[in-house]
Design an enzyme around this catalytic site. Structure first.
Site, mmCIF file in Angstrom:
data_model
loop_
_atom_site.group_PDB
_atom_site.id
_atom_site.type_symbol
_atom_site.label_atom_id
_atom_site.label_comp_id
_atom_site.label_asym_id
_atom_site.label_seq_id
_atom_site.Cartn_x
_atom_site.Cartn_y
_atom_site.Cartn_z
ATOM 1 N NE ARG A 292 15.599 66.549 55.656
ATOM 2 C CZ ARG A 292 16.290 67.545 56.399
ATOM 3 N NH1 ARG A 292 17.368 67.850 55.840
ATOM 4 N NH2 ARG A 292 16.009 67.763 57.718
ATOM 5 C CB CYS A 360 35.016 86.514 60.271
ATOM 6 S SG CYS A 360 35.406 87.580 59.115
HETATM 7 N N1 LLP Z 1 5.761 69.446 59.256
HETATM 8 C C1 LLP Z 1 6.025 69.994 60.551
HETATM 9 C C2 LLP Z 1 5.264 70.162 61.475
HETATM 10 C C3 LLP Z 1 7.570 70.377 60.596
HETATM 11 O O1 LLP Z 1 7.852 70.907 61.916
HETATM 12 C C4 LLP Z 1 8.346 70.093 59.482
HETATM 13 C C5 LLP Z 1 9.832 70.273 59.625
HETATM 14 C C6 LLP Z 1 7.875 69.636 58.526
HETATM 15 C C7 LLP Z 1 6.515 68.989 58.542
HETATM 16 C C8 LLP Z 1 8.677 69.246 57.330
HETATM 17 O O2 LLP Z 1 9.819 68.077 57.580
HETATM 18 P P1 LLP Z 1 10.712 67.659 56.301
HETATM 19 O O3 LLP Z 1 9.833 66.893 55.550
HETATM 20 O O4 LLP Z 1 11.227 68.683 55.625
HETATM 21 O O5 LLP Z 1 11.623 66.940 57.137
HETATM 22 N N2 LLP Z 1 16.369 72.913 59.805
HETATM 23 C C9 LLP Z 1 16.406 71.272 59.686
HETATM 24 C C10 LLP Z 1 15.015 70.527 59.398
HETATM 25 C C11 LLP Z 1 14.064 71.247 60.545
HETATM 26 C C12 LLP Z 1 12.731 70.591 60.100
HETATM 27 C C13 LLP Z 1 11.780 71.297 61.119
HETATM 28 N N3 LLP Z 1 10.645 70.777 60.844
HETATM 29 C C14 LLP Z 1 17.440 70.807 58.671
HETATM 30 O O6 LLP Z 1 17.969 71.276 58.067
HETATM 31 O O7 LLP Z 1 17.764 69.350 58.855
#
Ligand code: LLP
Length: 432
Positions: A292, A360
């Protein structure tokens, strides 16, 4: 239209919610990397994801500077071949959570040994493909996965380098759906239950793999970096007796989505990680996996306003030509976004309206209480910033709505990297 539903007015959208290279152009429109967003919407259609390529590159470099060689881009945040190439060119490894993500990265000519394979339920065939491709690291998540790797190696596969994912028992202060480090989790081997020690000892004793480190990821959209530091302490203490050379603290750094939110930078996260490492005299190299924080604020989504309904005494609904098919985060996590009109980014936003999509369902809400300029009109191009992570990647074509196109902008140039879906795409897997 009138500002009859005006509430707490908001001024111009703050620059920290926009891509690095966003600027108001001479015509008053918002430009990103020298490209007029209003013109872009007309040229490429809407909804449209617009990424500032230099912003993406800068965040990748910041991550490499902050964490060094062991840093990986978590491709689940946003993946297409162009993105994989950028992360690779800027020196990041790539975290892939499925063979689907792995194949996109490989199709972008990212060498397999730069890939880190994740997943809490890797199928034997997925592991076989990863081993066959020669991925650099497999992050093992369960005893069953240890069995599967051993079976594949007995059948002739090369023993992989692995990290074991552990759950450190640290609860990230985030939405429950994206909190993963607590003891009650489907991910990893629990440290406090003893499963992690059993798993690591078994893996170290096995000839079928080479254990290089310990991994933990406590959750996503984490604002309190202290929680990430706490998890590092737990895994460092856990790993120490085994003398393993690598620790990975996963991803999770939060980003600001709306006015008034502020988060630490990737650099600050890196500095804090180094402080903890120095204090604990951690000898292992420490990697991380931001997703992110690399991609979210690099992009804005452009929509076209199709309908404005004023319900007297209730609210105003502004319907755009996308919705939860291109951004399911508001529905899934109650996430909030902000909005602005690229034709007048400096305008005061005194109209409060609900921005909804075209699916919808009444739940198809993009922004519950969006602040918009009061002269909003049908046909306007409306933008939601900070949509670069977990928007396109989590999109669907529910209601057979076409998935949007993605463009990268840089130095006044536009590059379409994902084209809009067509009827032929919708029917491509429908074999009758
Ligand atoms: N590493 C692992 C093992 C992960 O499971 C994840 C995210 C990341 C790194 C990266 O995390 P970040 O830096 O992006 O926070 N769909 C959700 C977020 C799900 C994250 C899943 N794993 C949302 O839209 O907030």
């Amino acid at each position: 239209m009138t500002a009859s539903s005006a509430a707490a007015a908001l001024g111009p959208v703050p620059s920290n919610l926009l891509p690095d290279n966003a600027q108001v152009g001479a015509n008053g429109h918002l430009h990103v990397a020298g490209v007029d967003l209003v013109e872009l919407a007309y040229d490429y259609g809407t909804p449209l994801f617009v990424y500032d390529e230099d912003h993406l590159r800068a965040r990748c470099r910041e991550a490499v500077d902050a964490f060094g060689e062991g840093v990986a881009y978590a491709s689940k945040a946003f993946l297409c071949r162009a993105m994989a190439r950028i992360a690779h060119e800027e020196g990041m490894h790539i975290d892939v959570a499925t063979v689907g993500e792995m194949h996109v990265a490989l199709a972008a000519d990212v060498p397999a040994d730069r890939l880190v394979m994740h997943g809490n339920n890797k199928d034997t065939s997925e592991l076989a493909e990863a081993l066959e491709a020669g991925v650099g690291r497999i992050v093992v998540d369960s005893f069953d996965e240890l069995d599967k790797i051993e079976a594949l190696v007995s059948a002739g596969a090369q023993p992989p380098d692995v990290l074991l994912r552990v759950t450190p028992g640290v609860k990230a202060e985030t939405h429950d759906f994206i909190s993963t480090g607590q003891n009650d989790s489907k991910f990893g081997f629990g440290v406090s239950s003893g499963a992690a020690a059993t798993g690591v000892e078994r893996a170290i004793a096995s000839d079928a793999m080479n254990v290089v480190g310990i991994h933990s990821h406590i959750g996503s959209q984490v604002f309190r970096v202290e929680s990430l530091a706490e998890a590092l302490e737990v895994i460092a203490r856990f790993s120490e007796p085994y003398g393993l050379p690598e620790l990975s603290i996963g991803g999770g750094l939060g980003v600001a989505y709306v006015e008034g939110e502020a988060t630490p930078s990737i650099s600050k996260w890196g500095a804090m990680t180094r402080e903890v490492a120095d204090r604990l005299c951690i000898g292992a190299s420490i990697g991380a996996e931001p997703g992110r924080a690399i991609a979210a604020s690099a992009a804005v989504t452009l929509y076209k306003v199709g309908t404005i309904k004023e319900l007297p005494g209730i609210r105003t609904y502004v319907a755009v030509d996308g919705g939860y098919g291109d951004n399911p985060r508001p529905v899934l996590y109650g996430s909030d976004y902000t909005t602005f009109l690229p034709r007048c980014p400096g305008a005061d936003r005194t109209l409060v309206a609900r921005v909804v999509g075209k699916h919808c369902e009444s739940g198809d809400v993009l922004v519950s209480d969006a602040h918009l300029p009061p002269d909003l009109t049908v046909g306007d191009i409306l933008a939601t910033p900070v949509t670069g992570a977990y928007g396109h990647s989590m999109g669907s074509n529910y209601n057979k709505v076409f998935r949007p196109a993605v463009v990268f902008v840089r130095d006044g140039q536009v590059r379409e990297v994902v084209r809009r879906e067509t009827v032929a795409d919708l029917l491509a897997t429908d074999i009758g």
